[in-house]
Scaffold this motif. Sequence first.
Motif, short mmCIF file in Angstrom:
data_model
loop_
_atom_site.label_atom_id
_atom_site.label_comp_id
_atom_site.label_asym_id
_atom_site.label_seq_id
_atom_site.Cartn_x
_atom_site.Cartn_y
_atom_site.Cartn_z
N ASN A 74 0.81 -1.23 0.00
CA ASN A 74 0.00 0.00 0.00
C ASN A 74 0.84 1.27 0.00
N ILE A 75 2.15 1.15 0.21
CA ILE A 75 3.01 2.32 0.18
C ILE A 75 3.01 2.96 -1.21
N ARG A 76 2.65 2.19 -2.22
CA ARG A 76 2.62 2.75 -3.58
C ARG A 76 1.65 3.92 -3.69
N PHE A 77 0.64 3.97 -2.82
CA PHE A 77 -0.32 5.07 -2.88
C PHE A 77 0.31 6.40 -2.44
N LEU A 78 1.43 6.31 -1.71
CA LEU A 78 2.12 7.54 -1.31
C LEU A 78 2.94 8.13 -2.45
N GLN A 79 3.13 7.34 -3.50
CA GLN A 79 3.93 7.80 -4.64
C GLN A 79 3.32 9.03 -5.30
N ILE A 80 1.99 9.15 -5.25
CA ILE A 80 1.31 10.30 -5.87
C ILE A 80 1.07 11.43 -4.88
#
Length: 437
Positions: A74-80
């Motif tokens: 879910n850390i991928r959501f912090l990419q944006i």
Amino acid sequence: MGKGIKNIQISFGNNNLTHFGGLFLIHSFCKKLKLKQSLQFHVKHYQRNQKYQTAEYILLLIYAIILGIGRIENIRFLQINGFFKKTIGMNNLPDPTAIRRFLYRLTPKTIRQIVKVHDIIQKKVFLLLHTKTSVTFDIDGTVLTVYGRQQRAKVGYNPTKRGKKSYCFMLCFESNREFWYGSLKSGNVSQVKVARHIIKECLAKLPLPIYRIRVRLDAIFCSKNLIENYLDEENIGYTIETQLRNPMLPIIEKIKYSHYKGDWETAEFKYCPRGWKKSHRFVVLRRPLPEDPEEKLQLKLFVMKNYGYRVLVTNLNLKPQNIWNFHSQRAQGAEQNIKELKLNYSLAKIPTKSYIANVAYLQILLFAFNITNWFKWLCLPKEYHYVNLQTIREQLLSIPARLSKTGNKNILRFPAGYQYKELFNTAIANIGKLKQV
């Protein structure tokens, strides 16, 4: 009837919006702790073609855990989240695969270096928080069930998932404040053998002489080896719950009981268990069994002749009722903290199949746990010192915000009707007053 908004234009071009405006508080607090500098100085983990610093990976995981991101994926959501990246000083974030690869590549030596940073900061915070010369350690273990082929997971004591492989996570907390020791073991570990080592490790971490050391333990730790061969010899105070044994039963029936509170009664007696060198003091708590069958099940007491019993062995020089008052605080210590770790820090979500990688992740998770507790004690009003992380998230961290720039100034804009503005400003002011540790 009112008219709705018409002709709405949709834009996806703003990179500075965030759902985590309160991260600013945690990041500012971590700067006061010199967290990144300490990680950079003490953690020596070099890899070829390393795009991100080791300290950046660790900080990213700590912030993600505190914010409640949950699983590594879910850390991928912090990419944006442009605000998040600007706050922590990274133009881009590693993807979940790279983060998991980072954990796999950590060595036991590197993990010890991360723990060393934790210990260094903890000693400094301890001196800020503790004006007393007494400490109480609550030790407990919790079962972490696994569902794959995780290394070193074994079938052992697992009351909720019988027959499933698991880890046993041994933990120690100082009173009901903060974590002091954590060790990931196989599911079939003997917790009794581990307790002595845990106490020694915790005592070695104390930054100043403490005149009174006390421990509170569950019945699984009650043994001659721990009590007579260590705690008694080292003059460490203890209250340890114990199982009622047949030779004790005639004694607890005959001794005189005094009123404690409600329908509870207390008493005490001297007894030398089989194989022990000398008699020890035992303190009994009993109450009449309730008529409600459901309440009977919830008591989890030893039952005999319409009474439910609990028994402690102790060397504390306190009245029986005060012994139980002291021991019952363990429920707000280790037990409550473990519940908090599982509910709000996703402790039970084992991230990899590698034992070493899981050890690394759980040490970082416990670091995040302590950072949150230090933040509450040093930066928030007294009524927030014992609130759970979910309350901190809802009131301070998970706030919609927009980062903008006016002239040379960065401005973090929050909603006009933000309910906890005063609390937020108090936290900022207290962070500002802190000296760098």
